[in-house]
Design an enzyme around this catalytic site. Structure first.
Site, PDB file in Angstrom:
ATOM      1  N   HIS A   1       2.653  -4.622   3.407  1.00 20.27           N
ATOM      2  CA  HIS A   1       3.373  -3.114   3.560  1.00 20.27           C
ATOM      3  C   HIS A   1       3.950  -2.777   5.142  1.00 20.27           C
ATOM      4  O   HIS A   1       4.070  -1.674   5.319  1.00 20.27           O
ATOM      5  CB  HIS A   1       1.879  -2.455   3.287  1.00 20.27           C
TER       6      HIS A   1
ATOM      7  N   ASP B   1      -7.492   4.802  -1.791  1.00 23.64           N
ATOM      8  CA  ASP B   1      -7.793   3.623  -2.489  1.00 23.64           C
ATOM      9  C   ASP B   1      -9.306   3.558  -2.712  1.00 23.64           C
ATOM     10  O   ASP B   1     -10.064   2.775  -1.995  1.00 23.64           O
ATOM     11  CB  ASP B   1      -7.183   2.396  -1.765  1.00 23.64           C
TER      12      ASP B   1
ATOM     13  N   VAL C   1      -3.286  -1.434   4.570  1.00 17.96           N
ATOM     14  CA  VAL C   1      -3.295  -2.972   4.852  1.00 17.96           C
ATOM     15  C   VAL C   1      -4.671  -3.157   4.957  1.00 17.96           C
ATOM     16  O   VAL C   1      -5.531  -2.577   5.716  1.00 17.96           O
ATOM     17  CB  VAL C   1      -2.638  -2.868   6.123  1.00 17.96           C
ATOM     18  N   HIS C   2      -4.882  -4.225   4.188  1.00 16.58           N
ATOM     19  CA  HIS C   2      -6.442  -4.815   4.147  1.00 16.58           C
ATOM     20  C   HIS C   2      -6.852  -5.731   5.367  1.00 16.58           C
ATOM     21  O   HIS C   2      -7.255  -6.713   5.380  1.00 16.58           O
ATOM     22  CB  HIS C   2      -6.767  -5.597   2.896  1.00 16.58           C
TER      23      HIS C   2
ATOM     24  N   TYR D   1     -10.395   1.352  -7.363  1.00 13.56           N
ATOM     25  CA  TYR D   1      -9.472   0.229  -7.829  1.00 13.56           C
ATOM     26  C   TYR D   1      -9.487  -0.037  -9.510  1.00 13.56           C
ATOM     27  O   TYR D   1      -9.476  -1.316  -9.827  1.00 13.56           O
ATOM     28  CB  TYR D   1      -9.808  -1.008  -7.094  1.00 13.56           C
TER      29      TYR D   1
ATOM     30  N   ASN E   1      -2.326   4.506  -3.140  1.00 13.95           N
ATOM     31  CA  ASN E   1      -1.690   3.914  -3.989  1.00 13.95           C
ATOM     32  C   ASN E   1      -2.312   3.776  -5.428  1.00 13.95           C
ATOM     33  O   ASN E   1      -1.707   3.786  -6.297  1.00 13.95           O
ATOM     34  CB  ASN E   1      -0.678   3.044  -3.534  1.00 13.95           C
TER      35      ASN E   1
ATOM     36  N   ASP F   1      -9.702   1.769   1.607  1.00 17.16           N
ATOM     37  CA  ASP F   1      -9.755   0.641   0.565  1.00 17.16           C
ATOM     38  C   ASP F   1     -11.002   0.052   0.255  1.00 17.16           C
ATOM     39  O   ASP F   1     -11.133  -1.025   0.240  1.00 17.16           O
ATOM     40  CB  ASP F   1      -8.643  -0.219   1.252  1.00 17.16           C
TER      41      ASP F   1
END
Length: 566
Positions: free
Chosen positions: A408, A260, A436-437, A263, A316, A233
């Site tokens: 999530h 990810d 999950v960040h 973005y 995603n 991410d």
């Protein structure tokens, strides 16, 4: 910042090892059990070195000492959020720095084995507007010249090129067409060897600067890359730049990006962005993207990934729906994957070896049902793995199965239901996820129960993107999400039912941090894997707010092939 563990002794060796934390075939003992064993005289110096480390509190825990009691780092409001603001298009690190048909966004990725890599780059300028014209991929050749010296690039390889579009069937939205994307595979390389290369079209002339990369070790039980960086991410914020700077300071040989990437889908096609797309743009007829963010990301990352191979799997944020319901077009076009080499023939899932590690990259946004192509490929791929050659088996996909954060929570439960038994039966050692960040490391777990033969699940979705850091836990009071809101919006399906056994029986969430969760913390950062031998791998997690080299979490992950046959 790990919870307290029992005092450990590292193994005693018949010869002195100058680096006690990187011992060959280590076997850990408590001080009490070790006192009953005689100390070989030749190992006294090693013992003294180890004892010095213990006195200084430098001993690293191992999974053999677990399962560990769940621990949560307290939230530090002053540092956890960071500067999660995207780099603007005026930042010199994301601006186009080449002229004409000269290559940019140069990158290296691995093939399925150590004797081959992929070189990728882009030539020409992207176009964005209501009316765009595709560049002709045949305009520029795809050529790489390479060799053992930057002054002697005597070998040559050719590849293929393509252009992709991101088109929207709605008036007022801007369409995008990429520059010419090139992918060239270099074959017949020597393992653990430095190669220099130039890419482009020498007939124009339009060639890149000379870059260099180092090939991976050949497959074998005593052959491993020194360090593998794992990050998820990532995005392109000022936090991202901190993550990348910290990651490079750890000198990785390989980067694994668990989904990810850019973005770009947090933007409208006119370049207006938001931390939360659905919050600020709830009524757009289609989820828009601003594709130039991909080019900005490639330019920013080029100094890193033109010399350090990077392997990526979709997340995603790579869905990026467009005309005719097409998805993942940018992801599929911009990166090279060893799909054909690993016989998956898909960019959504594939595998590769690096030394004594077999990596399996799985797709969470394509069918994972047992009757589907990915599952059947996975069965065949796992069946071909020879654990005498590649003892370590590491799986990577984007959304985690074992995350205790509210964001999530149990979103990928249907994927877990379909695939967990298969992965467990083949003895997967470590699983890396993002999405999950935040950061979380599990105890060994299988089917939500502590299991000494289950994988260690590690979530590293804390690379630095502009969306909010995950700080709420599903087990916090009044934080358990409504089960109907948890299925993945893209994949659909509902598999997350109430637990049927254990402390959470009859409930959808635990009322305390679950026993399978060993450590969790809301901070941006990255992780490093250092596989030492057939049974021991050191995992360290590095927070952006710490000094370079400091670890916020560390543990030796220990395989027990005799105890856990597969």
């Amino acid at each position: 910042m790990v919870p307290s563990f029992p005092l450990l002794l590292l193994p005693l060796l018949p010869t002195i090892n100058p680096h006690p934390l990187s011992l060959s075939q280590p076997q850990y003992h408590t001080m009490r059990s070790r006192a009953t064993h005689p100390v070989p005289s030749m190992a006294m110096a090693a013992v003294a070195a180890v004892m010095s480390l213990l006195v200084l509190g430098a001993a690293v825990p191992t999974t053999l000492d677990g399962p560990f009691p769940p621990a949560t780092a307290p939230l530090n409001d002053g540092v956890f959020r960071g500067h999660a603001v995207d780099l603007p298009d005026s930042d010199p690190r994301v601006k186009r720095r080449v002229r004409g048909w000269e290559p940019e966004q140069v990158s290296v990725s691995l093939s399925a084995a150590a004797d081959s890599v992929w070189i990728s780059w882009i030539t020409g300028e992207f176009q964005i507007g209501e009316n765009v014209e595709l560049l002709d991929p045949k305009t520029v050749a795809s050529i790489v010249r390479y060799g053992y010296s930057e002054n002697s690039l005597t070998r040559k390889a050719t590849g293929h090129s393509l252009v992709y579009n991101q088109l929207y069937p709605f008036e007022g939205l801007q369409n995008y067409t990429s520059g010419i994307i090139h992918h060239v595979r270099l074959k017949g390389l020597k393992p653990e060897t430095q190669y220099y290369y130039q890419c482009g079209d020498p007939s124009l002339p339009a060639m890149s600067d000379v870059h260099a990369f180092r090939t991976m070790p050949a497959s074998g039980p005593r052959s491993y890359p020194k360090r593998i960086a794992v990050v998820g991410d990532l995005g392109l914020t000022y936090n991202t730049t901190s993550t990348v700077d910290h990651m490079i300071s750890n000198q990785p040989d390989l980067i694994v990006l668990v989904g990810d990437v850019s973005y770009a889908n947090l933007y409208l096609t006119n370049g207006t962005g938001s931390d939360c797309y659905s919050c600020l743009f709830p009524h757009t007829p289609i989820h828009e993207t601003y594709q130039p963010r991909w080019d900005y990301w490639g330019r920013y990352m080029e100094p890193v990934i033109s010399r350090i191979p990077m392997m990526v799997i979709e997340g995603n944020h790579e869905i990026e729906q467009q005309i005719d319901n097409r998805t993942f077009v940018s992801y599929d076009a911009r990166f090279a994957f060893p799909s054909r080499e690993s016989r998956s023939f898909s960019s959504f899932y594939y595998s590769f070896n690096t030394g004594g590690i077999h990596f399996i990259m799985l797709g969470a946004y394509i069918s994972y049902n047992r009757s589907g192509q990915q599952y059947k490929w996975l069965e065949k791929d796992l069946a071909k793995v020879d654990r005498t050659v590649t003892p370590w088996l590491i799986a990577v996909w984007h959304p985690p199965w074992y995350s205790t954060y509210k964001a999530h929570y149990r979103e990928a439960e249907c994927m877990r239901v379909e695939m967990e038994d298969l992965l467990y039966s083949y003895g997967v050692d470590i699983v890396f996820n993002g999405h999950v960040h935040a950061y979380e490391r599990s105890n060994r777990v299988y089917n939500y129960k502590l299991d000494p033969c289950g994988p260690v699940y590690i979530t590293v979705g804390d690379g630095g993107n502009r969306e909010k850091m995950a700080i709420n836990h599903a087990d916090d009071p009044d934080n358990c999400p409504d089960p109907s809101t948890t299925p993945d919006e893209y994949m659909g399906g509902f598999c997350a039912f109430n637990f049927t056994s254990g402390p959470a029986a009859g409930k959808f969430c635990w009322d305390r941090q679950p026993e399978y969760s060993a450590y969790r913390e809301s901070s941006f950062g990255h992780g490093i894997v250092e596989v030492k031998n057939e049974t021991h791998a050191l995992w360290t997690w590095h927070r952006n707010q710490d000094l370079y080299g400091d670890a916020g979490d560390e543990i030796y992950i220990v395989r027990e092939p005799e105890k856990c046959p597969h």
